[in-house]
Write a protein that holds these residues in place. Structure first.
Motif, PDB file in Angstrom:
ATOM      1  N   UNK A 112       3.582  -5.074   6.377  1.00 27.33           N
ATOM      2  CA  UNK A 112       5.023  -5.275   6.547  1.00 27.33           C
ATOM      3  C   UNK A 112       5.787  -4.576   5.441  1.00 27.33           C
ATOM      4  N   UNK A 113       5.368  -4.798   4.212  1.00 28.29           N
ATOM      5  CA  UNK A 113       6.085  -4.221   3.066  1.00 28.29           C
ATOM      6  C   UNK A 113       6.042  -2.707   3.103  1.00 28.29           C
ATOM      7  N   UNK A 114       4.869  -2.139   3.361  1.00 28.74           N
ATOM      8  CA  UNK A 114       4.768  -0.674   3.387  1.00 28.74           C
ATOM      9  C   UNK A 114       5.586  -0.097   4.531  1.00 28.74           C
ATOM     10  N   UNK A 115       5.646  -0.799   5.670  1.00 30.39           N
ATOM     11  CA  UNK A 115       6.442  -0.312   6.791  1.00 30.39           C
ATOM     12  C   UNK A 115       7.932  -0.278   6.467  1.00 30.39           C
ATOM     13  N   UNK A 116       8.441  -1.325   5.800  1.00 28.55           N
ATOM     14  CA  UNK A 116       9.854  -1.354   5.434  1.00 28.55           C
ATOM     15  C   UNK A 116      10.147  -0.298   4.368  1.00 28.55           C
ATOM     16  N   UNK A 117       9.280  -0.158   3.385  1.00 23.65           N
ATOM     17  CA  UNK A 117       9.488   0.865   2.348  1.00 23.65           C
ATOM     18  C   UNK A 117       9.466   2.274   2.944  1.00 23.65           C
ATOM     19  N   UNK A 118       8.561   2.487   3.899  1.00 27.94           N
ATOM     20  CA  UNK A 118       8.488   3.801   4.541  1.00 27.94           C
ATOM     21  C   UNK A 118       9.765   4.091   5.321  1.00 27.94           C
ATOM     22  N   UNK A 119      10.285   3.068   5.988  1.00 27.09           N
ATOM     23  CA  UNK A 119      11.527   3.255   6.738  1.00 27.09           C
ATOM     24  C   UNK A 119      12.696   3.558   5.813  1.00 27.09           C
ATOM     25  N   UNK A 120      12.770   2.876   4.682  1.00 26.42           N
ATOM     26  CA  UNK A 120      13.838   3.148   3.709  1.00 26.42           C
ATOM     27  C   UNK A 120      13.714   4.560   3.148  1.00 26.42           C
ATOM     28  N   UNK A 121      12.478   4.987   2.897  1.00 24.55           N
ATOM     29  CA  UNK A 121      12.276   6.314   2.330  1.00 24.55           C
ATOM     30  C   UNK A 121      12.670   7.439   3.251  1.00 24.55           C
ATOM     31  N   UNK A 122      12.760   7.170   4.549  1.00 20.27           N
ATOM     32  CA  UNK A 122      13.167   8.211   5.493  1.00 20.27           C
ATOM     33  C   UNK A 122      14.676   8.302   5.665  1.00 20.27           C
ATOM     34  N   UNK A 123      15.414   7.359   5.109  1.00 21.66           N
ATOM     35  CA  UNK A 123      16.874   7.401   5.229  1.00 21.66           C
ATOM     36  C   UNK A 123      17.449   8.428   4.259  1.00 21.66           C
ATOM     37  N   UNK A 124      18.409   9.226   4.676  1.00 17.49           N
ATOM     38  CA  UNK A 124      18.983  10.248   3.787  1.00 17.49           C
ATOM     39  C   UNK A 124      19.652   9.610   2.572  1.00 17.49           C
ATOM     40  N   UNK A 125      19.417  10.209   1.405  1.00 21.29           N
ATOM     41  CA  UNK A 125      20.080   9.767   0.179  1.00 21.29           C
ATOM     42  C   UNK A 125      19.404   8.621  -0.528  1.00 21.29           C
TER      43      UNK A 125
END
Length: 485
Positions: A112-125
């Motif tokens: 769960x944690x890695x999935x949320x962090x990965x999603x945040x890392x793909x957001x611009x900026x």
């Protein structure tokens, strides 16, 4: 592994050194402890945190400020649900960092944690935060000064009650307020002195202003030097009192270490000279931190390895904050002055607090009463207690005696003026006091030079709190924080 991979991949796309923190980008990180847990907290801070919260919850509306709201958390690219958790919105400046902040409270499974962090890392900026970057942004936005930031770091690392109390007091600003008061006093003194330099010929300055400045500076110098003479109480409490178990071979030093830490940390053998190196364990004694070291028996060794062990034991003894001198109780006389003589034979450093532990009390027989009375005798005898490492008899008395010694060394962190906790503070305060000592305005004194000494003193105080010339120490302070704080 998946969590580390997600962070590493995101960091590869968004990297920037810590020294440039506090810019216009948005940072994110896991702010709770890594590993499997019930709830994990992921924090974002910066102008893009609102958009990140909207993207991951799939709604343009954010919850009311500082109110927990249950939301479905989705991957913004695939709309796949990652988890169902609580989200909080902290609009700046009413947030920890002073910026817009968002927190996601999700289930603490690694996937769960890695999935949320990965999603945040793909957001611009958005990019992963560096160690201590949230706290550094809080400093840059005036939410706390450097002493409070150091207190926060110490609070996270506190392992005993006394450490927690001291760190919390510093984090809440007691130490910073003391230094700010001193800085304000110096600012006023400098303003009065410069007014006299500029306007005294026009009779626009009251008489006696120089005497007033001189008295203020002298009083402040005395107060700072008194603050420096605190016996390193705050530093000892923060880092732990370093104690050494010392004594002749085969008196039970390693057995005492095992008894105090309640596990077989040291090898115990009837053969003399078994301990060759220094073995250390960290203990909590009455809420105070103790770093206890077992050392080689003190004797004239012939074996080269044992001789090196004795040399190391002597060196550790010279640098100890507290000495636990262990003797065989059956070899000690109960006569007046005998305990003091037995302790002196071990040659502890002058002025170092000592506790005399008379081990093997189970073998005393009829001498127990007289030797127990000798241990209870008032000074000049050293603090002493009977103990049997074999049966555990006398352990509670020893722990009480140790707690008393630690309380004297560290003091009560909640009483009196806040203590020095960092060598950095001592260094700058010493330079400040030296500048105040050089301040002088005798009949032939140069007032411009005197004013410069006050400026130097004020600058040193400002470097402690971070309000003056702190850039050279920021990286050192904040790099010791964990990621996410």
């Amino acid at each position: 592994m998946a969590l580390r991979g997600a962070v590493r991949a995101a960091r590869g796309r968004w990297t920037r050194p810590l020294s440039s923190a506090g810019g216009g980008d948005t940072i994110f990180a896991l702010s709770s402890a890594p590993g499997r847990c019930g709830v994990a907290v992921i924090r974002a801070s910066g102008p893009g945190s609102r958009g990140a919260l909207q993207s991951l919850t799939g709604t343009p509306k954010v919850p009311p400020a500082r109110v927990l709201a249950l939301r479905r958390i989705r991957d913004p690219d695939t709309a796949e649900t990652l988890d169902r958790g609580l989200v909080v919105w902290f609009p700046g400046p009413r947030s920890f960092t002073g910026e817009d902040c968002a927190e996601l409270h999700v289930h603490g499974g690694p996937a769960v944690v890695s999935g949320v962090l990965r999603a945040l890392g793909r957001l611009p900026g958005l990019r992963p935060a560096e160690p201590g970057e949230f706290t550094r942004r809080a400093f840059h936005h005036g939410k706390l000064d450097l002493t409070a930031a150091e207190g926060l770091r110490d609070l996270i690392g506190a392992e005993t009650e006394a450490q927690r109390r001291q760190a919390l007091r510093q984090m809440e600003g007691d130490l910073g307020q003391l230094y700010q008061r001193w800085s304000h006093t110096l600012t006023q003194a400098l303003a009065h002195l410069e007014a006299f330099i500029d306007f005294s010929e026009d009779d626009n300055v009251e008489e006696g202003v120089l005497s007033q400045v001189d008295g203020t500076v002298r009083a402040l110098e005395r107060e700072i030097r008194g603050h420096l003479r605190d016996g390193r109480r705050g530093e000892l409490l923060r880092g732990g009192v370093r104690a050494v178990i010392a004594g002749p071979p085969n008196v039970g030093k390693s057995s005492l270490l095992n008894l105090l830490c309640r596990r077989p940390a040291a090898i115990v053998s009837p053969t003399a000279g078994t301990t060759r190196d220094v073995l250390e364990v960290a203990l909590d004694i009455g809420g105070y931190p103790l770093v206890l070291g077992d050392t080689a028996g003190l004797r004239a060794a012939t074996d080269p390895v044992e001789r090196e062990g004795v040399t190391r034991a002597r060196d550790r003894l010279c640098h100890a904050d507290l000495v636990l001198a262990v003797l065989d109780a059956t070899s000690v006389s109960p006569a007046p002055g005998a305990l003091r003589a037995a302790l002196a034979a071990l040659e502890p450093p002058p002025g170092t607090p000592c506790v005399l532990v008379l081990n093997k009390a189970d073998l005393l027989g009829g001498l127990r009463g007289s030797l127990s009375a000798a241990c209870a005798r008032a000074p000049p005898e050293p603090p002493a207690t009977l103990l049997s490492c074999k049966t555990g008899e006398g352990l509670e008395s020893l722990l009480e005696l140790l707690a008393q010694q630690l309380a004297q060394l560290c003091g009560d962190p909640l009483l009196g003026s806040p203590s020095l906790t960092q060598s950095r503070h001592s260094r700058h305060l010493g330079a400040c006091a030296a500048a105040l000592a050089r301040f002088g305005r005798g009949d032939s004194g140069d007032l411009a030079v005197a004013a410069e000494q006050l400026r130097l003193a004020r600058r040193e105080l400002g470097r402690i709190t971070g309000h003056v010339g702190a850039e050279d120490v920021l990286d050192i302070i904040f790099r010791d924080f964990c990621v996410g704080k």
